[in-house]
Scaffold this active site. Structure first.
Site, PDB file in Angstrom:
ATOM      1  N   SER A 112      -2.761  -2.445  -4.662  1.00 34.39           N
ATOM      2  CA  SER A 112      -4.007  -2.735  -3.964  1.00 34.39           C
ATOM      3  C   SER A 112      -4.514  -4.161  -4.187  1.00 34.39           C
ATOM      4  O   SER A 112      -3.817  -5.118  -3.892  1.00 34.39           O
ATOM      5  CB  SER A 112      -5.049  -1.698  -4.378  1.00 34.39           C
ATOM      6  N   HIS A 113      -5.686  -4.283  -4.764  1.00 39.17           N
ATOM      7  CA  HIS A 113      -6.349  -5.577  -4.906  1.00 39.17           C
ATOM      8  C   HIS A 113      -5.979  -6.275  -6.211  1.00 39.17           C
ATOM      9  O   HIS A 113      -6.495  -7.349  -6.499  1.00 39.17           O
ATOM     10  CB  HIS A 113      -7.852  -5.347  -4.862  1.00 39.17           C
ATOM     11  N   ASP A 276      -7.944  -6.623   1.413  1.00 42.13           N
ATOM     12  CA  ASP A 276      -7.298  -6.736   0.105  1.00 42.13           C
ATOM     13  C   ASP A 276      -5.770  -6.690   0.187  1.00 42.13           C
ATOM     14  O   ASP A 276      -5.194  -6.712   1.280  1.00 42.13           O
ATOM     15  CB  ASP A 276      -7.817  -5.639  -0.832  1.00 42.13           C
ATOM     16  N   ASP A 278      -3.384  -4.460  -0.009  1.00 43.32           N
ATOM     17  CA  ASP A 278      -2.690  -3.503   0.851  1.00 43.32           C
ATOM     18  C   ASP A 278      -3.465  -3.142   2.112  1.00 43.32           C
ATOM     19  O   ASP A 278      -3.099  -2.202   2.821  1.00 43.32           O
ATOM     20  CB  ASP A 278      -2.336  -2.238   0.058  1.00 43.32           C
ATOM     21  N   ASP A 280      -6.531  -1.916   2.712  1.00 41.44           N
ATOM     22  CA  ASP A 280      -7.452  -0.794   2.908  1.00 41.44           C
ATOM     23  C   ASP A 280      -8.907  -1.139   2.594  1.00 41.44           C
ATOM     24  O   ASP A 280      -9.807  -0.393   2.950  1.00 41.44           O
ATOM     25  CB  ASP A 280      -6.982   0.460   2.131  1.00 41.44           C
ATOM     26  N   ARG A 281      -9.130  -2.265   1.922  1.00 38.01           N
ATOM     27  CA  ARG A 281     -10.519  -2.630   1.620  1.00 38.01           C
ATOM     28  C   ARG A 281     -11.045  -3.663   2.604  1.00 38.01           C
ATOM     29  O   ARG A 281     -10.269  -4.356   3.264  1.00 38.01           O
ATOM     30  CB  ARG A 281     -10.616  -3.238   0.223  1.00 38.01           C
ATOM     31  N   GLU A 362     -16.689   4.111   0.220  1.00 41.89           N
ATOM     32  CA  GLU A 362     -16.855   3.920  -1.217  1.00 41.89           C
ATOM     33  C   GLU A 362     -17.496   2.561  -1.456  1.00 41.89           C
ATOM     34  O   GLU A 362     -17.257   1.610  -0.703  1.00 41.89           O
ATOM     35  CB  GLU A 362     -15.497   3.942  -1.919  1.00 41.89           C
ATOM     36  N   LYS A 375      -8.658   4.607   3.469  1.00 42.74           N
ATOM     37  CA  LYS A 375      -9.652   3.651   3.915  1.00 42.74           C
ATOM     38  C   LYS A 375      -8.932   2.552   4.671  1.00 42.74           C
ATOM     39  O   LYS A 375      -7.723   2.371   4.513  1.00 42.74           O
ATOM     40  CB  LYS A 375     -10.447   3.115   2.741  1.00 42.74           C
TER      41      LYS A 375
HETATM   42  C1  G1P Z   1     -11.159   1.691  -7.723  1.00 39.82           C
HETATM   43  C2  G1P Z   1     -12.427   1.938  -6.952  1.00 39.82           C
HETATM   44  C3  G1P Z   1     -12.297   3.180  -6.114  1.00 39.82           C
HETATM   45  C4  G1P Z   1     -11.075   3.073  -5.217  1.00 39.82           C
HETATM   46  C5  G1P Z   1      -9.847   2.747  -6.038  1.00 39.82           C
HETATM   47  C6  G1P Z   1      -8.625   2.490  -5.172  1.00 39.82           C
HETATM   48  O1  G1P Z   1     -10.918   2.765  -8.600  1.00 39.82           O
HETATM   49  O2  G1P Z   1     -13.541   2.036  -7.817  1.00 39.82           O
HETATM   50  O3  G1P Z   1     -13.470   3.351  -5.368  1.00 39.82           O
HETATM   51  O4  G1P Z   1     -10.859   4.262  -4.528  1.00 39.82           O
HETATM   52  O5  G1P Z   1     -10.083   1.586  -6.826  1.00 39.82           O
HETATM   53  O6  G1P Z   1      -8.811   1.412  -4.314  1.00 39.82           O
HETATM   54  P1  G1P Z   1     -11.278   2.708 -10.156  1.00 39.82           P
HETATM   55  O7  G1P Z   1     -10.612   1.497 -10.713  1.00 39.82           O
HETATM   56  O8  G1P Z   1     -12.776   2.570 -10.228  1.00 39.82           O
HETATM   57  O9  G1P Z   1     -10.784   4.002 -10.698  1.00 39.82           O
HETATM   58 ZN    ZN Z   2      -6.353  -1.534  -1.544  1.00 43.87          ZN
END
Ligand code: G1P
Ligand code: ZN
Length: 542
Positions: A112-113, A276, A278, A280-281, A362, A375
């Site tokens: 992800s990010h 981000d 991948d 999704d954000r 979220e 997302k």
């Molecule tokens: C974090 C975000 C959550 C999101 C997840 C995946 O998870 O807080 O909302 O779904 O990344 O992108 P966390 O690191 O808080 O468990």
């Molecule tokens: Zn992501």
């Protein structure tokens, strides 16, 4: 030829909020990725001859693991794999491909990010046939398999050319390399008024989209510039790079500060957005105004009917527990259900599948709808554009009018990153132990009405998920929430979520941190953040 290779279990393959995430060198250990992929297959039933989708966000080690996943899918009896060209598939696009072609499921390679590169993060997650993240029942089963695995199956095949759109055979399995963008772009076209958006850009509307050198680049370039006619240059950093150009592909006010500065500057475009690693954000910034993700989901829900895909209205809205209550007010006004789920997109899947929720969100910059089961960053951007085009107002006008109508939920998240795990756990344990004694007491003049450890009872399948975050609720509706991240890869990350509801319009233009100052101090008094973490300020404030 199919080989059965003996292996030894690794003890640290428990999937987190969003699949298994570790540093690249951890994944590079002998058979580490193979063990996890085989454990996924071992936890699944009935996929012989079926199709598996494989793609990732293009980060370092993506291509290697894609080859392993293809060879292992063949050895384990899948009939076909569909692989994004170049190994690319954004998370929402993968979700869509799984759904559109009714495949058995998909493997998405992403962290992800989180940053990418030889010493940064990598991840593997499994999405089921509904296109959504594996539910807890399945991730638990996968984890159980990782603890007892003794061998994996892999086909001896030459590496597949994943850069050419083509269909080939490998060890008896069909390998289809697909264009990663087309299906997704068509889906967006079916949901939004592309004619109105083309007119908007034609009229001189200026936008900046920052793909942060991550996976959304090719999607945004195709949709915004090619299909909608936004000027060349609207998309920035649109070439996916294995190390995201050395940056965190995290669209927040810290890592996308340049975008924020531009949007607050004198010659700001009308609308700014980012996505981000991948895809999704999303980050949404209007000219002169940042839209918090919690507000964004509320505002999109309130205006969704303006987009063709949502013209019949919403079935319901779902938000993760730490996300602000702004969406609840919209749901009440619309007369539809509102659902409060634990953090992580996987908890929305049942509500979406059951037709109980249409839009979900979220606080962590995730917004989406029932069009996929993830997302979706670009979806949120396009819905915002559709709303702007339909209302003919600026982002700032829409936001301030929303606050006038519903009140404003001041909201911020404070993250303490890479805290030593023992210290972070001690903070949580202590807090948990005193929950019962908090109600009725006052901190910094704020009276605590209630305090609990959030447990979710899924209204669809009846399952219960406990210990999903500690909530301290104050009289008047303000609250602070504490939880540990489930996605970090080193130490622990403490997240503190702070929220205050302000109905009074004359108090809607305060600085967020100032508006929340007493709650921020109260959070420290209650949880002993400074003493436990040894930090005197958060690493990231969003
Ligand atoms: C974090 C975000 C959550 C999101 C997840 C995946 O998870 O807080 O909302 O779904 O990344 O992108 P966390 O690191 O808080 O468990
Ligand atoms: Zn992501």
């Amino acid at each position: 030829m199919i080989r059965t290779v003996s292996t030894k279990p690794y003890s640290d393959q428990k999937p987190g909020t969003s699949g298994l995430r570790k540093k690249v060198p951890v994944f590079q250990q002998e058979h580490y990725a193979e063990n996890f992929i085989q454990s996924i297959f071992d936890a699944l039933d009935g996929f012989k001859g079926k199709t598996l989708v494989i793609g990732g966000d293009g980060r370092f080690y993506n291509r290697e693991v894609i080859q392993k996943a293809i060879a292992m899918a063949a050895a384990n009896g899948f009939g076909k794999v569909m692989v994004g060209q170049g190994g690319i598939l954004s998370t929402p696009a993968a979700s869509h491909v799984i759904r559109k072609y009714k495949t058995f499921g998909g493997i998405i390679l992403s962290a992800s990010h989180n940053p990418g590169g030889p010493h940064e993060d990598f991840g593997i997650k499994y999405n089921a046939g509904n296109g959504g993240p594996a539910p807890e029942k399945l991730t638990d089963a996968i984890f159980a398999k990782t603890k007892t695995i003794s061998s994996f199956k892999i086909a001896d095949i030459d590496p597949i050319d994943i850069d050419t759109v083509a269909t080939v055979k490998a060890a008896g399995m069909t390998v289809e390399i697909i264009d990663p963008v087309t299906d997704y772009a068509e889906l967006m076209e079916s949901l939004f008024d592309f004619d109105a958006l083309r007119k908007l850009f034609k009229s001189g509307f200026r936008m900046r989209f920052d793909a942060m050198h991550a996976v959304t680049g090719p999607y945004a370039k195709e949709i915004l510039e090619h299909r909608l006619g936004a000027p060349n240059g609207t998309c920035r950093n649109f070439k996916p790079l294995p190390d995201f150009g050395g940056h965190h592909p995290d669209p927040n006010l810290v890592h996308a500060k340049h975008l924020y500065d531009e949007m607050m500057g004198p010659d700001a475009p009308d609308f700014g957005a980012a996505s981000d690693g991948d895809g999704d954000r999303n980050l949404i910034i209007g000219k002169g105004i940042f839209v918090t993700p919690s507000d964004s989901v509320a505002m999109l829900a309130a205006n969704a009917r303006l987009a063709p895909g949502y013209k019949d209205g919403l079935k319901g809205i779902a938000r993760s527990m730490p996300t602000s209550g702004a969406a609840d007010r919209v749901a009440h006004k619309l007369g539809v259900g509102i659902y409060e789920t634990p953090t992580g997109w996987k908890f929305f899947g049942n509500l979406l599948d059951a037709g109980m929720a249409t839009i979900c969100g979220e606080e962590s910059a995730g917004t989406g709808s029932n069009h996929v089961r993830e997302k979706d960053g670009l979806w949120a951007v396009l819905l915002w554009l559709n709303v702007l085009a339909a209302r003919g107002e600026s982002c700032k006008q829409i936001v301030t009018e929303h606050w006038e109508t519903y009140g404003r939920n001041y909201y911020s998240r404070h993250d303490y990153e890479e805290v030593e795990s023992g210290r972070a756990n001690a903070l949580v344990d202590e807090l948990r132990a005193k929950l019962g004694s908090l109600p009725g007491t006052s901190v910094r003049g704020l009276k605590i009405a209630n305090a609990d450890d959030f447990a979710y009872h899924d209204p669809v399948d009846g399952s219960t998920s406990e210990h999903q975050g500690i909530r301290v609720l104050f009289e008047g509706g303000s609250r602070v929430v504490f939880r540990l991240s489930g996605t970090g890869t080193s130490g622990a990350t403490l997240r503190v979520y702070i929220e205050r509801y302000e109905p009074d319009k004359s108090r809607h233009d305060l600085d967020t941190q100032e508006a929340l100052a007493d709650l921020i101090s109260a959070a420290d008094d209650i949880a002993g953040i400074k003493s436990h973490t040894g930090r005197n300020k958060p690493s990231v404030i969003t």
